[in-house]
Design a protein around this motif. Structure first.
Motif, PDB file in Angstrom:
ATOM      1  N   TRP A  14       0.858  -1.185   0.061  1.00  0.00           N
ATOM      2  CA  TRP A  14       0.171  -0.086   0.197  1.00  0.00           C
ATOM      3  C   TRP A  14       0.908   1.365  -0.032  1.00  0.00           C
ATOM      4  N   MET A  17       2.020   2.189  -3.341  1.00  0.00           N
ATOM      5  CA  MET A  17       0.864   2.897  -4.201  1.00  0.00           C
ATOM      6  C   MET A  17       0.558   3.868  -3.610  1.00  0.00           C
ATOM      7  N   ASP A  18       0.378   4.154  -2.477  1.00  0.00           N
ATOM      8  CA  ASP A  18       0.059   5.516  -1.934  1.00  0.00           C
ATOM      9  C   ASP A  18       1.147   6.493  -1.731  1.00  0.00           C
ATOM     10  N   GLN A  19       1.861   6.677  -2.642  1.00  0.00           N
ATOM     11  CA  GLN A  19       2.883   7.688  -2.145  1.00  0.00           C
ATOM     12  C   GLN A  19       2.765   9.107  -1.956  1.00  0.00           C
ATOM     13  N   CYS A  25      -5.426   6.029  -3.950  1.00  0.00           N
ATOM     14  CA  CYS A  25      -4.511   6.057  -5.047  1.00  0.00           C
ATOM     15  C   CYS A  25      -5.607   6.072  -6.313  1.00  0.00           C
ATOM     16  N   ASP A  29      -1.196   6.021 -10.030  1.00  0.00           N
ATOM     17  CA  ASP A  29      -0.485   5.349  -8.814  1.00  0.00           C
ATOM     18  C   ASP A  29      -0.410   4.014  -9.061  1.00  0.00           C
TER      19      ASP A  29
END
Length: 104
Positions: A14, A17-19, A25, A29
């Motif tokens: 996660w 993905m959720d930078q 996202c 992403d």
């Protein structure tokens, strides 16, 4: 599944993905996460599988509903007990009688 295998946990996947760390996202992403795996695949198919409610975003709960529920429960309990998760961390993990949790 490939993300979880590569990064060894749903939460680590996660974070890839959720930078932006905003809890959701968007399609770019997901494409970036697929590319980090070295995948030459149909990113749109991955997106459609993850964004099952078609709201335009993927949340941790879409990737791992049980983990999402657990983290929400923890955050709620920490906030209820200490006001914020940050305060809970300070009071419980780095507070006075908690030498074992301190980082040296």
């Amino acid at each position: 599944r490939k993300l979880v295998r590569k990064y060894r946990s749903p939460l680590a996947a996660w974070k890839i993905m959720d930078q932006h760390r905003n809890g959701r996202c968007a399609f770019p992403d997901v494409v970036r996460a697929a590319q980090s795996l070295g995948c030459i695949c149909d990113a749109r198919a991955i997106w459609e599988a993850l964004d099952s409610d078609k709201d335009g975003f993927v949340l941790l709960g879409d990737l791992d509903p049980r983990l999402s529920k657990l983290l929400r429960s923890f955050a709620s309990a920490a906030s209820e007990a200490c006001g914020t998760a940050k305060n809970a961390w300070k009071e419980v993990f780095v507070g006075e009688g908690c030498e074992a949790a301190r980082c040296s």
